[in-house]
Design an enzyme around this catalytic site. Structure first.
Site, mmCIF file in Angstrom:
data_model
loop_
_atom_site.group_PDB
_atom_site.id
_atom_site.type_symbol
_atom_site.label_atom_id
_atom_site.label_comp_id
_atom_site.label_asym_id
_atom_site.label_seq_id
_atom_site.Cartn_x
_atom_site.Cartn_y
_atom_site.Cartn_z
ATOM 1 N N LYS A 54 5.621 53.980 70.503
ATOM 2 C CA LYS A 54 5.221 53.376 69.326
ATOM 3 C C LYS A 54 4.261 51.936 69.565
ATOM 4 O O LYS A 54 3.369 51.717 69.196
ATOM 5 C CB LYS A 54 6.204 52.906 68.290
ATOM 6 C CG LYS A 54 6.808 54.237 67.803
ATOM 7 C CD LYS A 54 8.194 54.284 66.911
ATOM 8 C CE LYS A 54 8.617 55.395 66.326
ATOM 9 N NZ LYS A 54 9.930 55.233 65.967
ATOM 10 N N GLN A 100 14.940 51.237 64.694
ATOM 11 C CA GLN A 100 14.796 52.779 65.280
ATOM 12 C C GLN A 100 16.023 53.244 65.259
ATOM 13 O O GLN A 100 17.236 52.567 65.412
ATOM 14 C CB GLN A 100 14.528 52.156 66.930
ATOM 15 C CG GLN A 100 14.330 53.556 67.716
ATOM 16 C CD GLN A 100 13.236 54.444 67.155
ATOM 17 O OE1 GLN A 100 12.159 54.086 67.051
ATOM 18 N NE2 GLN A 100 13.601 55.847 67.002
ATOM 19 N N ASP A 123 8.372 52.988 57.814
ATOM 20 C CA ASP A 123 9.235 54.395 57.950
ATOM 21 C C ASP A 123 9.437 55.144 56.477
ATOM 22 O O ASP A 123 9.646 56.514 56.650
ATOM 23 C CB ASP A 123 10.625 54.044 58.564
ATOM 24 C CG ASP A 123 10.549 54.529 59.971
ATOM 25 O OD1 ASP A 123 9.755 55.458 60.494
ATOM 26 O OD2 ASP A 123 11.613 53.992 60.841
#
Ligand code: NDP
Length: 300
Positions: A54, A100, A123
């Site tokens: 990422k 994460q 997200d």
């Protein structure tokens, strides 16, 4: 039949190329780059590798990113406080904030994810963003679901009136993807649409029983489970599009949930693992981060 491969890596590269221009425009206009801040808890090799890819994608696009490593012993309260401090820009400006997953088992994952302000939730896991998606007015769409939809659109695989069967009902993949593909065309979209919507969707899970009974009915079959070899060739309708979301490590190799070799002989399209949905997920995260920065500075 030999399935046409859905090359997620190439498509993600094309998406990145177009985002790069938009990032340049943003940076020229606001004299700073969009910035993603990632919280990485503990020492899980797979998580560290996802975070690395990422950050690398952000760098390729000319965006800033920062990774904040946290010990695996951090408590729910520690992580909620950390996310709060990131949201107050105490770790540099944070247009997009991402925690994460997975978090260690002693941590209340919902409490930590709910602490991410919905307008920085790149997200798309915050209940406000999940609610907007369920009402057909999405803001941040969970990246994997958005990536699968984009793959279908790019390959001109029709969804309107087609039967999509999704195996897996998680909040991060199966459920948002079902909502996305079943939605009405977005406002302004012509009646025949750009695709990626108007599907009839069936969601399967661990209590569905004989999976093949459902999967054989699918025009588009999505496997998002985390079990290698779960989807075998006899479970696939000839000519169907098969999207393999699963990521499993078997003998040091990355494989999906689909028994790829035999399924490729039956399916019309197949997304490979690696090189399919994975790179698309990262590309969609970059798009969400740019959107978050634009929304924050009033351009969204
Ligand atoms: P979860 O573990 O949260 O969900 C798995 C789902 O699969 C659950 O709904 C579960 O059912 C269902 N399931 C488990 N066993 C079976 C079975 N035998 N038959 C039918 N359904 C079953 O996983 P995620 O959604 O987070 O991830 C799924 C996979 O996708 C993983 O391999 C993950 O690594 C991968 N992934 C890949 C991404 C990418 O970018 N390519 C991004 C995110 C995830 P139940 O609800 O009943 O427990």
């Amino acid at each position: 039949m030999t399935a046409q491969m859905l090359d997620g890596r190439a498509l993600a590269g094309r998406i990145e190329a177009s985002l790069r221009g938009e990032v340049d425009t943003f940076a020229g206009m606001f004299r700073r780059k969009p910035r993603l801040v990632v919280v990485l808890v503990g020492d899980v090799a797979a998580s560290a590798s996802y975070v690395k890819s990422k950050a690398a994608a952000a760098a390729r696009l000319g965006m800033d990113s920062a990774v904040i490593p946290v010990a695996a012993t951090a408590t729910t309260a520690d992580l909620v406080a950390l996310v709060g401090s990131i949201a107050r820009d105490e770790h540099g400006h944070a247009d997009g904030i991402l925690v994460q997953l997975p978090l260690p088992p002693h941590v209340d994952q919902v409490a930590v994810l709910d602490a991410v302000p919905p307008d920085r939730d790149v997200d798309g896991f915050h209940p406000e963003n999940a609610g907007l998606l369920s009402q057909g007015r999405p803001r941040f769409i969970p990246c994997t679901a958005a990536g699968v939809q984009r793959m279908l659109i790019d390959a001109a695989i029709p969804t309107a009136g087609r039967h999509v069967v999704i195996v897996g009902r998680s909040d991060i993949v199966g459920k948002p993807l079902a909502l996305l593909l079943a939605q009405r065309p977005p406002p302004g979209c012509p009646a025949d649409g750009a695709g990626g919507c108007d599907a009839t969707v069936t969601i399967c899970h661990s209590r569905s029983g004989d999976l093949g009974r459902f999967t054989r009915e699918a025009d588009i079959l999505v496997a998002a489970v985390g079990k290698p070899g779960l989807i075998t060739a006899p479970m696939v309708r000839p000519g169907a599009a098969v999207i393999d979301v699963g990521i499993n490590r078997v003998d040091g190799r990355l494989v999906g949930d689909v028994d790829a070799g035999p399924v490729a002989e039956v399916a019309g399209w197949l997304s490979p693992v690696p090189g399919g949905v994975g790179p698309m997920t990262v590309a969609m995260l970059m798009a969400n981060t740019l959107l978050a920065a634009e929304l924050r500075l009033g351009r969204g």
